[in-house]
Scaffold this motif. Structure first.
Motif, PDB file in Angstrom:
ATOM      1  N   HIS A  11       0.895  -1.281  -0.023  1.00 34.60           N
ATOM      2  CA  HIS A  11       0.198  -0.130   0.003  1.00 34.60           C
ATOM      3  C   HIS A  11       0.930   1.301   0.112  1.00 34.60           C
ATOM      4  CE1 HIS A  11      -3.447   2.395   0.907  1.00 34.60           C
ATOM      5  NE2 HIS A  11      -2.734   3.139   1.766  1.00 34.60           N
ATOM      6  N   PRO A  12       0.816   2.177  -0.719  1.00 35.14           N
ATOM      7  CA  PRO A  12      -0.581   2.700  -1.696  1.00 35.14           C
ATOM      8  C   PRO A  12      -0.295   2.193  -3.129  1.00 35.14           C
ATOM      9  CG  PRO A  12       0.694   4.498  -1.450  1.00 35.14           C
ATOM     10  CD  PRO A  12       1.242   3.483  -0.645  1.00 35.14           C
ATOM     11  N   LEU A  13       0.572   1.356  -3.432  1.00 35.74           N
ATOM     12  CA  LEU A  13       0.604   1.033  -4.804  1.00 35.74           C
ATOM     13  C   LEU A  13      -0.368   0.042  -5.257  1.00 35.74           C
ATOM     14  CD1 LEU A  13       4.400   0.925  -4.920  1.00 35.74           C
ATOM     15  CD2 LEU A  13       3.029   2.506  -6.230  1.00 35.74           C
ATOM     16  N   ILE A  14      -0.548  -1.238  -4.486  1.00 39.32           N
ATOM     17  CA  ILE A  14      -1.483  -2.236  -4.663  1.00 39.32           C
ATOM     18  C   ILE A  14      -1.923  -2.921  -3.470  1.00 39.32           C
ATOM     19  CG2 ILE A  14       0.031  -3.886  -5.282  1.00 39.32           C
ATOM     20  CD1 ILE A  14      -1.897  -4.538  -7.587  1.00 39.32           C
ATOM     21  N   LYS A  15      -2.990  -3.308  -3.192  1.00 37.68           N
ATOM     22  CA  LYS A  15      -3.662  -3.914  -1.904  1.00 37.68           C
ATOM     23  C   LYS A  15      -4.658  -4.852  -2.205  1.00 37.68           C
ATOM     24  CE  LYS A  15      -5.535  -2.861   2.609  1.00 37.68           C
ATOM     25  NZ  LYS A  15      -5.807  -1.616   3.606  1.00 37.68           N
ATOM     26  N   THR A  16      -4.521  -5.927  -1.588  1.00 41.94           N
ATOM     27  CA  THR A  16      -5.480  -6.957  -1.639  1.00 41.94           C
ATOM     28  C   THR A  16      -5.831  -7.268  -0.087  1.00 41.94           C
ATOM     29  OG1 THR A  16      -4.229  -9.084  -1.675  1.00 41.94           O
ATOM     30  CG2 THR A  16      -4.949  -7.917  -3.486  1.00 41.94           C
ATOM     31  N   GLY A  17      -4.904  -7.197   0.952  1.00 42.03           N
ATOM     32  CA  GLY A  17      -5.099  -7.308   2.401  1.00 42.03           C
ATOM     33  C   GLY A  17      -4.059  -6.659   3.205  1.00 42.03           C
ATOM     34  N   GLY A  18      -3.991  -7.494   4.273  1.00 40.94           N
ATOM     35  CA  GLY A  18      -2.917  -6.751   5.265  1.00 40.94           C
ATOM     36  C   GLY A  18      -1.270  -6.913   5.068  1.00 40.94           C
ATOM     37  N   VAL A  37      17.011   0.932   2.818  1.00 39.83           N
ATOM     38  CA  VAL A  37      16.007  -0.066   2.456  1.00 39.83           C
ATOM     39  C   VAL A  37      15.547  -0.080   0.884  1.00 39.83           C
ATOM     40  CG1 VAL A  37      13.732  -1.226   3.096  1.00 39.83           C
ATOM     41  CG2 VAL A  37      15.167   0.042   4.966  1.00 39.83           C
ATOM     42  N   ARG A  38      15.289  -1.177   0.321  1.00 40.23           N
ATOM     43  CA  ARG A  38      14.739  -1.208  -1.003  1.00 40.23           C
ATOM     44  C   ARG A  38      13.657  -1.983  -0.970  1.00 40.23           C
ATOM     45  NH1 ARG A  38      17.853   2.223  -1.251  1.00 40.23           N
ATOM     46  NH2 ARG A  38      19.448   2.759  -2.806  1.00 40.23           N
ATOM     47  N   LEU A  39      12.378  -1.590  -1.462  1.00 37.83           N
ATOM     48  CA  LEU A  39      11.394  -2.279  -1.660  1.00 37.83           C
ATOM     49  C   LEU A  39      10.993  -2.909  -2.971  1.00 37.83           C
ATOM     50  CD1 LEU A  39       8.486  -3.184  -0.168  1.00 37.83           C
ATOM     51  CD2 LEU A  39       7.710  -0.770  -0.932  1.00 37.83           C
ATOM     52  N   VAL A  40      10.814  -4.067  -3.174  1.00 38.56           N
ATOM     53  CA  VAL A  40      10.741  -4.738  -4.538  1.00 38.56           C
ATOM     54  C   VAL A  40       9.633  -5.512  -4.650  1.00 38.56           C
ATOM     55  CG1 VAL A  40      12.273  -6.582  -3.848  1.00 38.56           C
ATOM     56  CG2 VAL A  40      11.957  -6.219  -6.272  1.00 38.56           C
ATOM     57  N   LEU A  41       8.839  -5.207  -5.833  1.00 36.49           N
ATOM     58  CA  LEU A  41       7.607  -5.936  -5.883  1.00 36.49           C
ATOM     59  C   LEU A  41       7.409  -5.716  -7.617  1.00 36.49           C
ATOM     60  CD1 LEU A  41       4.438  -3.567  -5.421  1.00 36.49           C
ATOM     61  CD2 LEU A  41       6.827  -2.664  -5.027  1.00 36.49           C
ATOM     62  N   PRO A  42       6.525  -6.721  -8.041  1.00 38.40           N
ATOM     63  CA  PRO A  42       6.020  -6.773  -9.335  1.00 38.40           C
ATOM     64  C   PRO A  42       5.625  -5.618 -10.048  1.00 38.40           C
ATOM     65  CG  PRO A  42       5.367  -8.846  -8.294  1.00 38.40           C
ATOM     66  CD  PRO A  42       5.678  -7.628  -7.355  1.00 38.40           C
ATOM     67  N   ALA A  43       5.965  -5.051 -11.225  1.00 37.59           N
ATOM     68  CA  ALA A  43       5.283  -4.061 -11.705  1.00 37.59           C
ATOM     69  C   ALA A  43       3.934  -4.298 -12.410  1.00 37.59           C
ATOM     70  CB  ALA A  43       6.105  -3.370 -12.956  1.00 37.59           C
ATOM     71  N   TYR A  44       2.995  -4.308 -11.495  1.00 30.66           N
ATOM     72  CA  TYR A  44       1.537  -4.834 -12.107  1.00 30.66           C
ATOM     73  C   TYR A  44       1.045  -3.654 -12.933  1.00 30.66           C
ATOM     74  CZ  TYR A  44       1.768  -8.125  -8.113  1.00 30.66           C
ATOM     75  OH  TYR A  44       2.116  -8.979  -7.149  1.00 30.66           O
ATOM     76  N   PRO A  96       6.428  -7.733 -18.621  1.00 28.76           N
ATOM     77  CA  PRO A  96       4.946  -7.506 -19.056  1.00 28.76           C
ATOM     78  C   PRO A  96       4.167  -8.798 -19.192  1.00 28.76           C
ATOM     79  CG  PRO A  96       6.350  -5.943 -20.313  1.00 28.76           C
ATOM     80  CD  PRO A  96       7.078  -6.970 -19.606  1.00 28.76           C
ATOM     81  N   GLU A  97       4.634  -9.865 -19.915  1.00 32.20           N
ATOM     82  CA  GLU A  97       3.986 -11.037 -20.246  1.00 32.20           C
ATOM     83  C   GLU A  97       3.651 -11.842 -18.603  1.00 32.20           C
ATOM     84  OE1 GLU A  97       7.698 -11.345 -22.693  1.00 32.20           O
ATOM     85  OE2 GLU A  97       7.163 -10.394 -20.975  1.00 32.20           O
ATOM     86  N   LEU A  98       4.080 -11.282 -17.590  1.00 30.26           N
ATOM     87  CA  LEU A  98       3.660 -11.881 -16.520  1.00 30.26           C
ATOM     88  C   LEU A  98       2.788 -10.884 -15.471  1.00 30.26           C
ATOM     89  CD1 LEU A  98       6.972 -13.913 -15.343  1.00 30.26           C
ATOM     90  CD2 LEU A  98       4.879 -14.880 -16.486  1.00 30.26           C
ATOM     91  N   PHE A  99       2.915  -9.738 -15.734  1.00 32.11           N
ATOM     92  CA  PHE A  99       2.357  -8.547 -14.672  1.00 32.11           C
ATOM     93  C   PHE A  99       1.633  -7.635 -15.321  1.00 32.11           C
ATOM     94  CE2 PHE A  99       6.268 -10.081 -12.514  1.00 32.11           C
ATOM     95  CZ  PHE A  99       5.732 -11.176 -11.505  1.00 32.11           C
ATOM     96  N   ASP A 100       1.597  -7.360 -16.527  1.00 33.61           N
ATOM     97  CA  ASP A 100       0.896  -6.472 -17.129  1.00 33.61           C
ATOM     98  C   ASP A 100      -0.553  -6.999 -17.419  1.00 33.61           C
ATOM     99  OD1 ASP A 100      -0.050  -4.263 -18.340  1.00 33.61           O
ATOM    100  OD2 ASP A 100       0.762  -4.662 -20.595  1.00 33.61           O
ATOM    101  N   ARG A 101      -1.322  -7.065 -16.304  1.00 38.17           N
ATOM    102  CA  ARG A 101      -2.779  -7.348 -16.371  1.00 38.17           C
ATOM    103  C   ARG A 101      -3.599  -6.825 -15.470  1.00 38.17           C
ATOM    104  NH1 ARG A 101      -1.412 -14.020 -15.440  1.00 38.17           N
ATOM    105  NH2 ARG A 101       0.199 -14.042 -17.096  1.00 38.17           N
ATOM    106  N   SER A 102      -4.721  -6.497 -15.732  1.00 39.17           N
ATOM    107  CA  SER A 102      -5.602  -5.432 -15.167  1.00 39.17           C
ATOM    108  C   SER A 102      -6.481  -6.297 -13.876  1.00 39.17           C
ATOM    109  CB  SER A 102      -6.851  -5.294 -15.962  1.00 39.17           C
ATOM    110  OG  SER A 102      -7.698  -6.537 -16.195  1.00 39.17           O
ATOM    111  N   GLY A 103      -6.392  -5.509 -12.795  1.00 42.07           N
ATOM    112  CA  GLY A 103      -7.101  -5.972 -11.672  1.00 42.07           C
ATOM    113  C   GLY A 103      -6.216  -6.602 -10.631  1.00 42.07           C
ATOM    114  N   ASN A 104      -6.840  -7.570 -10.036  1.00 43.33           N
ATOM    115  CA  ASN A 104      -5.958  -8.353  -8.840  1.00 43.33           C
ATOM    116  C   ASN A 104      -4.737  -8.960  -8.947  1.00 43.33           C
ATOM    117  OD1 ASN A 104      -5.697 -10.602  -6.839  1.00 43.33           O
ATOM    118  ND2 ASN A 104      -7.377  -9.732  -5.938  1.00 43.33           N
ATOM    119  N   PRO A 105      -3.775  -8.760  -8.275  1.00 44.83           N
ATOM    120  CA  PRO A 105      -2.361  -9.430  -8.634  1.00 44.83           C
ATOM    121  C   PRO A 105      -2.522 -10.938  -8.618  1.00 44.83           C
ATOM    122  CG  PRO A 105      -2.263  -7.859  -6.898  1.00 44.83           C
ATOM    123  CD  PRO A 105      -3.779  -8.048  -7.028  1.00 44.83           C
ATOM    124  N   TYR A 106      -3.512 -11.689  -8.038  1.00 48.41           N
ATOM    125  CA  TYR A 106      -3.252 -12.975  -8.072  1.00 48.41           C
ATOM    126  C   TYR A 106      -4.600 -13.616  -8.711  1.00 48.41           C
ATOM    127  CZ  TYR A 106      -0.955 -11.060  -3.847  1.00 48.41           C
ATOM    128  OH  TYR A 106      -0.112 -10.208  -3.003  1.00 48.41           O
TER     129      TYR A 106
END
Length: 505
Positions: A11-18, A37-44, A96-106
């Motif tokens: 959060h606030p980039l993307i959130k489904t839960g805690g 600190v470096r924070l790393v996550l997928p580029a949804y 992009p082939e893995l993460f360039d999708r709309s909506g929920n990360p999972y």
């Protein structure tokens, strides 16, 4: 220390839960203690749309193997403060082939898991490993890699194969999600064969990314001390009790309570509520104004006549309002709530507001109640951050009867907002709420209401006790004050993690 914090949502980039709340707050708290600190996550897709273009630059590009194919992974760096609410640099893994999708990360739009989640997060874990080992030209060597839940559990297993490697810490936010996949995925990802087997990532013939994190990390943490003990028992371990008991006996499994973001969840400065208030100023009067505003908003959404609302408002303000915000699933105890609701409506003056989504049958039943009892129950199906804040500020009591709850955040929000929570004695709920027994009330330590058996009878009894105390204004106000005096900020939690990072491998 240099800390690489890997997560599948923040959060606030993307959130489904805690997990997103923790990932958006803990890195900042660690940075405030002067760590790098470096924070790393997928580029949804949703993440890239939220990041201002002027804050992003490409810092690395390299190939990474997937299931029988190669991907080009581009690392995009978002400068510290480039996204409001995150104060550390962010590395976005753009494939992009893995993460360039709309909506929920999972989940796909039909609510089922993305068919290739195993490959998606397996490849993401490979990328994080390369970043951690400084093999992509960024000249940034991590001392500690902190990974979270099954989506990044494989990182610890891959790093365990390296000679000169950083320390690894794996945090379990919820054991209910094991990240299990067919053995064929393990082979297709071309993972080291020595990782397979009972002492590796195999789980009853399947490939478990959760087990990878549990078994191969230097330290395993959970998000509350009580949950760390609970998951060593079969009813909470989902088949992993042997692994967890082993790690516990090694002294390598501990619980560190989550914190809350006191900038976001603070009634004195919350921009999403109608009237601000604090322990010292406006607590009684402005909390009542927030209650009136919430009921007016929800009644308008329901289509109630304005004159009817005006005539009812005085009664609404006098009657206790019980709020619930969360997923409408059995884990959260919504079935218990529905079992006691008829009796509460018949035997008490209490009104209810529900905000959440989940099981369609529970959604339908709550909606039916809201129609049948239009002047006593308000239901909002879906999630609204604004409404979540307004319920905390406007309700008199907050209902959180979870069957299990690794940590829970809403009960801590409720305490901060002077809205005593009603909770089941489990996980983080047990660690944060002090039951309003006569003894605790006399001692001035009570902060809420706790029931010890996940049954309709225990919940009803506790609700009646809470409503009885609500009628005693002096005792009630003291209970509110006790809760608002608690300190659940991230600083204390961050210090616990730093101490753990400093331990030997």
């Amino acid at each position: 220390m240099k800390i690489l914090f890997a997560t599948s949502e923040a959060h606030p980039l993307i959130k489904t839960g805690g997990l997103a709340d923790v990932s958006g707050s803990l890195p900042d708290a660690l940075a405030a203690l002067k760590h790098k600190v470096r924070l790393v996550l997928p580029a949804y897709r949703d993440v890239l749309q939220k990041v201002p273009a002027k804050s992003v630059r490409k810092v690395a590009e390299f190939e990474v193997g997937g299931c029988g194919r190669e991907f080009v992974a581009t690392i995009l760096q978002v400068k510290a403060g480039g996204v409001e609410g995150i104060d550390v640099p962010v590395w976005l893994v753009d494939i992009p082939e893995l993460f360039d999708r709309s909506g929920n990360p999972y989940l796909a739009e039909d609510g089922t898991d993305w068919w290739d989640n195993g490959e998606r997060f397996g490849v993401f874990s490979k990328v994080v490993t390369e970043l951690a080992m400084d093999r992509v030209g960024l000249k940034w060597v991590a001392d500690v890699v902190h990974v979270n839940d099954w989506q990044t559990g494989l990182v610890s297993a891959l790093l365990s194969m390296e000679k000169k490697r950083p320390k690894t810490v794996f945090t379990v936010h919820n054991m209910a999600y094991p990240g299990n996949f067919p053995q064929s995925l393990f082979a297709q990802l071309k993972l080291p064969p020595s990782l397979w087997g009972m002492e590796g990532v195999e789980f009853w013939g399947h490939f478990s990314m959760l087990k990878a994190g549990l078994l191969k990390s230097d330290w395993v943490t959970t998000v509350s001390p009580t949950y760390a003990k609970e998951i060593c028992f079969p009813e909470f371990a989902y088949g992993f009790e042997g692994v967890l008991q082993k790690r516990f006996e090694e002294g390598r499994l501990i619980g560190i309570l989550n914190g809350i973001d006191e900038e976001v969840w603070n009634p004195a400065k919350d921009e999403l509520i109608h009237k601000n208030y604090s322990l010292e100023k406006g607590r009684v009067a402005n909390k009542k104004r927030n209650k009136a505003f919430l009921l007016n908003e929800l009644s308008t959404l329901k289509g109630l006549d304005e004159s009817a609302m005006t005539s009812q408002m005085e009664n609404w303000l006098e009657a206790p309002l019980i709020g619930l915000v969360g997923r409408l699933v059995e884990q959260k105890g919504i079935d218990l709530v529905l079992q006691v609701l008829p009796d509460m409506l018949e035997q008490t003056q209490a009104n209810f507001v529900f905000v959440g989504s989940g099981n369609k049958a529970y959604e339908a039943e709550l909606s039916r109640y809201a129609q049948q009892y239009a002047d006593r129950i308000w239901t909002y199906i879906g999630y609204s951050e604004r409404l979540a804040h307004q319920v905390e500020a406007g309700a008199d009591l907050f209902l959180m009867p979870s069957r299990f709850e690794p940590c829970g955040l809403n009960q801590m929000y409720s305490l901060a907002y002077g809205t005593p929570p009603i909770v089941h004695h489990t996980g983080g709920l047990a660690d944060t709420v002090v039951n309003a027994t006569d003894e605790h009330l006399k001692q001035g330590t009570a902060t809420g209401f706790v029931f010890y058996d996940p049954s309709r009878y225990a919940l009803k009894s506790t609700l009646l006790h809470a409503l009885h105390l609500f009628g005693k204004k002096r005792s009630w106000q003291q209970l509110q004050k006790n809760g608002m005096q608690q300190n659940f900020g991230w600083k204390a939690s961050a210090k616990h993690y730093v101490k753990l990072y400093s331990e030997e491998k």
